[in-house]
Design a protein around this motif. Sequence first.
Motif, short mmCIF file in Angstrom:
data_model
loop_
_atom_site.label_atom_id
_atom_site.label_comp_id
_atom_site.label_asym_id
_atom_site.label_seq_id
_atom_site.Cartn_x
_atom_site.Cartn_y
_atom_site.Cartn_z
N GLY A 140 0.82 -1.20 0.00
CA GLY A 140 0.00 0.00 0.00
C GLY A 140 0.85 1.25 0.00
N GLN A 141 0.18 2.38 0.17
CA GLN A 141 0.90 3.66 0.16
C GLN A 141 1.92 3.74 1.27
OE1 GLN A 141 -1.48 7.14 0.98
NE2 GLN A 141 -0.20 8.44 -0.30
N GLN A 142 1.53 3.27 2.47
CA GLN A 142 2.46 3.31 3.59
C GLN A 142 3.67 2.42 3.33
OE1 GLN A 142 2.57 5.31 5.99
NE2 GLN A 142 4.23 4.39 7.17
N GLY A 143 3.45 1.25 2.72
CA GLY A 143 4.55 0.37 2.38
C GLY A 143 5.51 1.01 1.38
N GLN A 144 4.95 1.73 0.42
CA GLN A 144 5.81 2.41 -0.55
C GLN A 144 6.65 3.50 0.12
OE1 GLN A 144 3.13 3.85 -3.57
NE2 GLN A 144 2.47 1.80 -4.19
N VAL A 145 6.03 4.23 1.04
CA VAL A 145 6.78 5.26 1.76
C VAL A 145 7.91 4.63 2.58
CG1 VAL A 145 6.62 7.02 3.57
CG2 VAL A 145 4.84 6.85 1.84
N GLU A 146 7.62 3.52 3.27
CA GLU A 146 8.65 2.85 4.05
C GLU A 146 9.77 2.35 3.16
OE1 GLU A 146 8.87 2.74 7.26
OE2 GLU A 146 6.97 3.76 7.58
N PHE A 147 9.43 1.86 1.95
CA PHE A 147 10.45 1.39 1.01
C PHE A 147 11.35 2.55 0.58
CE2 PHE A 147 11.76 0.79 -3.44
CZ PHE A 147 12.57 -0.34 -3.29
N LEU A 148 10.74 3.70 0.28
CA LEU A 148 11.54 4.86 -0.12
C LEU A 148 12.45 5.33 1.01
CD1 LEU A 148 8.88 6.91 -2.14
CD2 LEU A 148 10.77 5.57 -3.04
N LYS A 149 11.94 5.28 2.24
CA LYS A 149 12.79 5.67 3.38
C LYS A 149 13.96 4.71 3.54
CE LYS A 149 9.52 5.87 6.51
NZ LYS A 149 8.86 6.10 7.81
N SER A 150 13.71 3.42 3.34
CA SER A 150 14.79 2.44 3.44
C SER A 150 15.84 2.67 2.36
CB SER A 150 14.21 1.02 3.33
OG SER A 150 13.28 0.77 4.36
N VAL A 151 15.38 2.97 1.15
CA VAL A 151 16.32 3.26 0.06
C VAL A 151 17.15 4.49 0.39
CG1 VAL A 151 16.49 3.95 -2.37
CG2 VAL A 151 14.90 2.14 -1.70
N PHE A 152 16.50 5.51 0.92
CA PHE A 152 17.22 6.75 1.28
C PHE A 152 18.27 6.45 2.34
CE2 PHE A 152 17.82 10.43 4.02
CZ PHE A 152 18.13 11.42 3.09
N LYS A 153 17.90 5.69 3.37
CA LYS A 153 18.86 5.38 4.43
C LYS A 153 20.02 4.55 3.88
CE LYS A 153 15.65 3.76 7.19
NZ LYS A 153 14.98 3.15 8.35
N PHE A 154 19.71 3.59 3.01
CA PHE A 154 20.77 2.76 2.43
C PHE A 154 21.74 3.61 1.62
CE2 PHE A 154 22.31 0.32 -1.23
CZ PHE A 154 23.04 -0.66 -0.57
N LEU A 155 21.19 4.48 0.77
CA LEU A 155 22.06 5.32 -0.06
C LEU A 155 22.87 6.30 0.81
CD1 LEU A 155 19.66 6.14 -3.04
CD2 LEU A 155 21.57 4.54 -3.01
N ALA A 156 22.21 6.88 1.81
CA ALA A 156 22.92 7.83 2.67
C ALA A 156 24.08 7.17 3.40
CB ALA A 156 21.94 8.44 3.67
#
Length: 353
Positions: A140-156
Amino acid sequence: MADEDKESKTEAATDKKIRDAIEKGNIPFSKEAPIFASIVGMLIIIAFLTEKGVKSLAERLALFIDHPKDFSLNNGTDAIILLQSLALEIGHFILPIIAVLTTCGLISSILQNVPSVVYDRISPQWSRISPLSGWGRIFGQQGQVEFLKSVFKFLAITIVSFLLLKSEQYKVVNAMFSDPSLIPELILTMAIRLISAVSIATIVLVAVDLIWARLRWQRDLRMSRQDVKDEFKQTEGDPLVKSRLRSLAQDRSRKRMLAAVPKATVVIANPTHYAIALLYDRQEMSAPHVLAKGKDLVALKIRETAEKHGVPVVEDKALARSLYDSVEVDRAIPPDFYRAVAQILFFIFTRSK
């Protein structure tokens, strides 16, 4: 149908719905804030506790290795005592670390919302173990947001680690040819710099996530116009609410009456149980009007206000009681009271002259 329901919810949540949501444990909460607090806690531990703690623990544990004969192991009791000593030494090192991490986690939660015990949140619910509900949360939308946050943390973390290691590569190579005792200090310094950089990089994510959690919470609590109407009807039908509204209306009415007393022509009292404030203007009125009336404490307040502003107070027990029972505020007195009130007004007008 779900999209239609969301589109129909255009009204902001009422105070009652917000209170109900908070009582049920539905509060805005950012998951990134505790993670960020844990990173800050690790930074505090590495910067202030690790070096001294490791040295102290190493010195104490070295005694077990360098002087094994000082510790007897003749029976099970001796083994238990030895294990207890080891556990105590390790506890001295671990407990401050646990205390710092726990404190940081509690602070991150307390600053977001006031702690409260909500039994609905800990009661078993099928939706928490339902595969269908879990699938919806993941995709869902919340899952997509959590995925984007995880990607951001990984890249950072990846970029920060790469830049830090690249800037320190010469020190790492030189450490291979230097005194080995200096390597732990180098590792500790690099760890502090790495965690500090990661903390700075994740501050933006935490700030955005805090705002997003609030906005999503407010959006989920939005109501349709029909929901607002139904809640209003339900609230109006509550006896406690009605009683409270009546009490507020009576308070406003009393304040309005007392504010009008200084304009009265005369106050008729009984002498303390009842009080009626009358206004009469021969040019504009055909009969006196009641500005205020009350009994007991309200009557005393009317008399006090009248005496304070120089309004005449006439004691007539029977007339005051009869007027109180027969006339409403902002109404003219009935013809039955004309003669009695006229005599009082004549006396007042005559005396004023």
